[in-house]
Write an enzyme that holds these catalytic residues in place. Structure first.
Site, short mmCIF file in Angstrom:
data_model
loop_
_atom_site.label_atom_id
_atom_site.label_comp_id
_atom_site.label_asym_id
_atom_site.label_seq_id
_atom_site.Cartn_x
_atom_site.Cartn_y
_atom_site.Cartn_z
N LYS A 124 0.84 -1.21 0.00
CA LYS A 124 0.00 0.00 0.00
C LYS A 124 0.88 1.27 0.00
O LYS A 124 2.11 1.18 0.17
CB LYS A 124 -0.92 -0.04 1.22
N TYR A 130 -12.39 -2.61 -3.46
CA TYR A 130 -12.79 -2.88 -2.06
C TYR A 130 -14.31 -2.88 -1.89
O TYR A 130 -14.79 -2.65 -0.77
CB TYR A 130 -12.16 -1.84 -1.14
N HIS A 137 -1.83 -5.72 1.56
CA HIS A 137 -3.10 -6.44 1.39
C HIS A 137 -2.78 -7.79 0.79
O HIS A 137 -1.85 -7.92 -0.01
CB HIS A 137 -4.02 -5.67 0.43
N GLU A 191 -9.27 -10.98 -7.59
CA GLU A 191 -8.35 -9.86 -7.39
C GLU A 191 -7.20 -9.88 -8.40
O GLU A 191 -6.78 -8.82 -8.88
CB GLU A 191 -7.81 -9.88 -5.95
N ASN A 214 -1.96 -0.36 6.97
CA ASN A 214 -1.37 -1.61 7.46
C ASN A 214 -0.43 -2.25 6.43
O ASN A 214 -0.28 -3.47 6.39
CB ASN A 214 -2.46 -2.57 7.93
P1 CMP Z 1 -6.92 -5.22 3.73
O1 CMP Z 1 -6.30 -6.55 3.92
O2 CMP Z 1 -6.45 -4.37 2.60
O3 CMP Z 1 -8.52 -5.40 3.60
C1 CMP Z 1 -9.44 -4.39 3.98
C2 CMP Z 1 -8.79 -3.22 4.60
O4 CMP Z 1 -9.62 -2.33 5.31
C3 CMP Z 1 -7.81 -3.72 5.64
O5 CMP Z 1 -6.71 -4.38 5.07
C4 CMP Z 1 -7.47 -2.41 6.31
O6 CMP Z 1 -6.50 -1.70 5.55
C5 CMP Z 1 -8.77 -1.61 6.21
N1 CMP Z 1 -9.38 -1.38 7.51
C6 CMP Z 1 -9.45 -0.21 8.12
N2 CMP Z 1 -10.08 -0.30 9.28
C7 CMP Z 1 -10.42 -1.57 9.46
C8 CMP Z 1 -11.07 -2.27 10.48
N3 CMP Z 1 -11.51 -1.68 11.57
N4 CMP Z 1 -11.25 -3.60 10.30
C9 CMP Z 1 -10.81 -4.20 9.16
N5 CMP Z 1 -10.18 -3.55 8.16
C10 CMP Z 1 -9.97 -2.25 8.31
#
Ligand code: CMP
Length: 148
Positions: free
Chosen positions: A11, A51, A122, A133, A119
């Site tokens: 990311k 998403y 992904h 995806e 984070n």
């Molecule tokens: P990702 O694996 O990209 O899939 C969905 C994304 O939503 C997750 O990682 C986080 O980057 C984002 N996200 C933000 N807040 C939350 C949350 N509270 N719970 C889960 N995903 C979150």
């Protein structure tokens, strides 16, 4: 376990921190091959589409603004049990809950709960999402699986 392919995204926070190489090393050391890769920046519409499953979640707008805020590195990883292996390497979605030695624990330290979108990576969570995806980002001829 059979050979699988999964979609991985570094990311905008991971690209900005200049840890693409470090993350690729972790993939390769774990036995995952990079079968396709591209750097790109998603438009907000592309991000909403990617998403879409999260569209009703409270964090959706923050997630979209963030993922479209800068370049991302997108790759297809292949190998034995690739989907689970990649998720083990990433660690829990919330970096605070990610185990030491995982990408999210090591590189997203110190972010609070409202910033869970920052984070670093992904990864697809199932064979079905991996297929969808991968198709979102790559044409079949852009994917090079070794030994095929
Ligand atoms: P990702 O694996 O990209 O899939 C969905 C994304 O939503 C997750 O990682 C986080 O980057 C984002 N996200 C933000 N807040 C939350 C949350 N509270 N719970 C889960 N995903 C979150």
């Amino acid at each position: 376990m059979s050979t699988e392919s999964t979609l991985s995204i570094i990311k905008p926070d991971g690209v900005e921190k200049r840890i693409i190489g470090e993350i690729y090393s972790r993939f390769e050391r774990a036995g995952l091959a990079i079968a396709a890769a591209k750097m790109m920046r998603l438009t907000p519409d592309q991000a909403r589409s990617f998403y879409a499953v999260h569209k009703d979640r409270s964090f959706f707008d923050r997630l979209i603004n963030f993922i479209a805020s800068g370049p991302i590195m997108v790759q297809v990883l292949t190998g034995n049990d690739a989907i689970h292996k990649n998720r083990d390497l990433m660690g829990a979605t919330n970096p605070k809950e990610a185990a030491p030695g995982t990408i999210r624990c090591d590189f997203a330290r110190g972010i609070d709960d409202e910033e869970t979108h920052r984070n670093i990576v992904h990864g697809s969570d199932s064979r079905e999402s991996a297929e969808a995806e991968i198709g979102f980002f790559f044409k079949p001829e852009e994917i090079f699986v070794q030994g095929r």
